[in-house]
Design a protein around this motif. Sequence first.
Motif, short mmCIF file in Angstrom:
data_model
loop_
_atom_site.label_atom_id
_atom_site.label_comp_id
_atom_site.label_asym_id
_atom_site.label_seq_id
_atom_site.Cartn_x
_atom_site.Cartn_y
_atom_site.Cartn_z
N ARG A 161 -0.42 4.12 15.05
CA ARG A 161 -0.26 2.68 15.22
C ARG A 161 -1.76 1.81 15.21
NH1 ARG A 161 3.97 1.23 19.54
NH2 ARG A 161 3.46 -0.84 19.41
N LEU A 162 -2.68 2.75 14.69
CA LEU A 162 -3.99 2.12 14.64
C LEU A 162 -4.19 0.97 13.57
CD1 LEU A 162 -6.71 2.79 16.21
CD2 LEU A 162 -7.42 4.16 14.28
N TRP A 163 -3.16 0.84 12.79
CA TRP A 163 -3.11 -0.05 11.67
C TRP A 163 -3.00 -1.42 12.39
CZ3 TRP A 163 1.04 -3.30 11.81
CH2 TRP A 163 2.15 -2.89 12.58
N SER B 61 -4.43 4.95 5.73
CA SER B 61 -3.41 3.93 5.96
C SER B 61 -2.08 4.74 6.52
CB SER B 61 -2.87 2.87 4.95
OG SER B 61 -3.82 2.22 4.52
N PHE B 62 -1.76 5.73 5.66
CA PHE B 62 -0.62 6.62 6.16
C PHE B 62 -1.02 7.13 7.47
CE2 PHE B 62 1.14 10.80 6.40
CZ PHE B 62 2.59 10.49 6.26
N LEU B 63 -1.94 7.93 7.82
CA LEU B 63 -2.42 8.39 9.19
C LEU B 63 -2.40 7.26 10.19
CD1 LEU B 63 -5.41 10.75 8.69
CD2 LEU B 63 -2.88 11.52 8.58
N MET B 64 -2.88 6.19 9.79
CA MET B 64 -2.78 5.07 10.67
C MET B 64 -1.45 4.57 11.23
SD MET B 64 -5.98 2.50 9.92
CE MET B 64 -7.63 3.34 9.54
N VAL C 288 0.73 -1.19 0.07
CA VAL C 288 0.04 -0.07 0.07
C VAL C 288 0.68 1.13 -0.09
CG1 VAL C 288 -1.78 1.33 1.14
CG2 VAL C 288 -1.54 -1.34 1.23
N LEU C 289 1.92 1.22 0.88
CA LEU C 289 2.84 2.48 0.90
C LEU C 289 4.18 1.80 0.60
CD1 LEU C 289 1.36 4.35 4.07
CD2 LEU C 289 1.11 4.81 1.57
#
Lengths: 297, 283, 240
Positions: C54-56, C47-50, C21-22
């Motif tokens: 570390r919410l990912w 996803s970048f924010l997460m 994804v990144l």
Amino acid sequence: MTRSVPDRLLSFFSWACALSLISALFIIIGFLVLKGYKALTPELIFGDVRPLDALLLKRQVFGGLFPAMAGTFFLILLSMALALPLGLASGIYLAEFAPSGTKRVLSFLFDILSGIPSIVVGLFGFSITIFLHHYFGGRIFPCLLISALSLAFLVLPYIIRTTQIALESLPLSLRLTAPALGATKARNIFYVLLPSSLSGIISGLILAMGRCAEDTAVIMLTGAVATAGIPKSVFSGFEALPFYIYYMASEYSGPPELMKAYGAALILLILCTVLFVFSHGIKHLLRAKTQYLPNPL
Amino acid sequence: MDFQDRVFRTVFFGASVLSAGVTVAVLGFMILLSLPVLKMGFLWEVLTSPWSPGRGQFGILPMMAGTLALAFLSLLVSLPVSLGCAFFMEILHPRGAGALLKKLVHFMTAVPTVIYGFVGVFLLVPLVQEFFAYGSGMCILSASLMLGLVISPTLILFFSESFSRVPQHYLNAVDSLGGTVFQKLRHVILPQAWPGMLTGMVLAFGRAMGDTLIALMISGNAVLMPSSLLDSTRTLTAHIALIFAADFDSTEFKILFISGIVLYAMTSLGILFARYFHKRALS
Amino acid sequence: MKKNIQIRMDHLWFHYHDRVVLEDIRIEIEKNAITAISGPSGQGKSSFLMVLNRLWENIPGARVTGRVEMDFGKGFEDIHRSSLPVHRLRQRVGMVFQTPNPLPMSIYKNIAFPLTLMGEKDRAKIAFRVEAALKKAYLWDEVKDRLAENAETLSGGQQQRLCMARALAAEPTVLLLDEPTSSLDEASVRVIEDLLLELKKSCTIILVSHYMDQIQRIADHCLVLSDRRLRPDTAKGRDI
């Protein structure tokens, strides 16, 4: 680790609970297997009769579990034959036809039915026998048919509920396809809706079979006996595995009979495990077919 | 509506009425068969006096107390373990180990009750007897431990379902604010899941009341008002199974149907509560 | 070029199952500024924010490798290091989601919630900080008479400002916003934009947005996420 103290306690507590539940289950199964595996021989089932002769009913089996297994088999077959049409039809009615008021009343009654203890269902089966006994001049006694009928009442709410849920959880798009092509409601149900929800329904049916195989309270009030041989007709008494296990747990005369009881418990456990795996497998098959990866991005 | 459709609707409706009729018929038959006793006008006596057929006393009070005591204790045994297991598989380890545990719990529902009872008789009862060096080991304690195990899948599966129904965006809110797992559980998951958990508890209690085999096989079946964990007791269900062998025309036998009606009423009441909480859980 | 760096990312990769994804993100983000992230949807902006809070870790199948360092006043710290509990990180890195997510409790309790989480017991202090947070989010005047009402009865724009106030109550160093205005009407959007400009005095703000006009209006820097890479927006003159 850097987690907070409550988190660590929570984790410890959960692990302890999970492990104690698992060990309780494994102790029960392990105990049965350790004590009973030696009993699992052809003699356990067929006594001193050759298996083929027993299966072809050429010779009667004494001292083996064959009659009890046959009794359980017929019991499952007969009660499913009685419960299936009624349960399927009621489930379909609830999911596809019932107006909301009727649906509320019916599902309330089915909920009550599913909560009735099996011994009370057995008592009901027995009261039916009393009535029939009076009606048919004393020719009806507790028997295979009465047991099967009572078991059918016991599993009826299960079958209704699984059928209803399997149908109701079908997506709207699928529901509308056939009617859009001009299909009648009945055709839609039989050609599209039922086939698409088949795995859900079958998985529920197999679980219901498991309940028929394991229930003891109903049959001990409606015709199961300690020795009867292979049932000659639906109007005769019969043996069944769970009743045999219950009976032997208190009435065993010595180590050989106790060994047979362990063997019977193992066979019943294996039977129910196989039914469970089948039911689970069928449901899983369905889920695997429709599964996709959700995209959270 | 098309003719064929109407035929099917009528047939299916008939089947539903027949099925629903069973619920009514069970109660009806039992009332009918206990009429002789009811007519004699000592229903109140039956519900409030002890059981001593020799002295003409046919009360089922000790059995009602036994049923409630056993159901309550087994719920007490099962509740913490089930809660821990549900935390384990929904919150701490939703994949891997938790999924495995869930499969095992599902499997437990498929294990015949008579097998729990059988192992209870030959493994648990001797252990309890040896540990407390008292009586036969067939007592309330043994029975409620085993019954607790039997009803735990019901509790666990209901708890885990209620936990999983808590909306993800609530959980995200707590996570993004830096809540710990414990805080998430305490402030959001438990308050949200509470009605669903109550449904499970009521249903599990009903299952415990309705169980015959565990009580019959390992609670000893002595007609006593339960007073100690190591005492023997008899439940209504076991009472029905035990008295069943008696003479069909005897008063003892007719009392069975009163026991049946009481059981029917208690479990139906449970279902009513469960339905009420379930509705609240969904709203 | 930038004197004040809040966040440094190096060799950062984000995998979702087998998908990248990144890819190899290396960037620096300035302190007390608004950095906007734009780009086509479904490319991994959320996803970048997460990654940053570390919410990912809550997403099944997600995997992050690489270095992310943040400065919380004591020099750069690796946010993945094992001595930093994830809930501590999230108290410093607040997040506001695309759809407002008030908790099912009163308005007051919602704002007080992060303080409860941090173990704050002093009622007067909580009351003071709740009021301060609501004022910061320009919500105080609208809700001061109905603090005991359920937060879910507020309008969409009010709910979103409530969520911002809630994030602010924890006094975070970094504030992540995931398209915070996309479900709001014009007037609410303006209020929130003004609020962000005010907030950057005390916070480092990272804003995912696909409204170019919004980025023009409020962002100090703009990064574009496309083809799994994060690049400075060259079209916008005043950037890195």
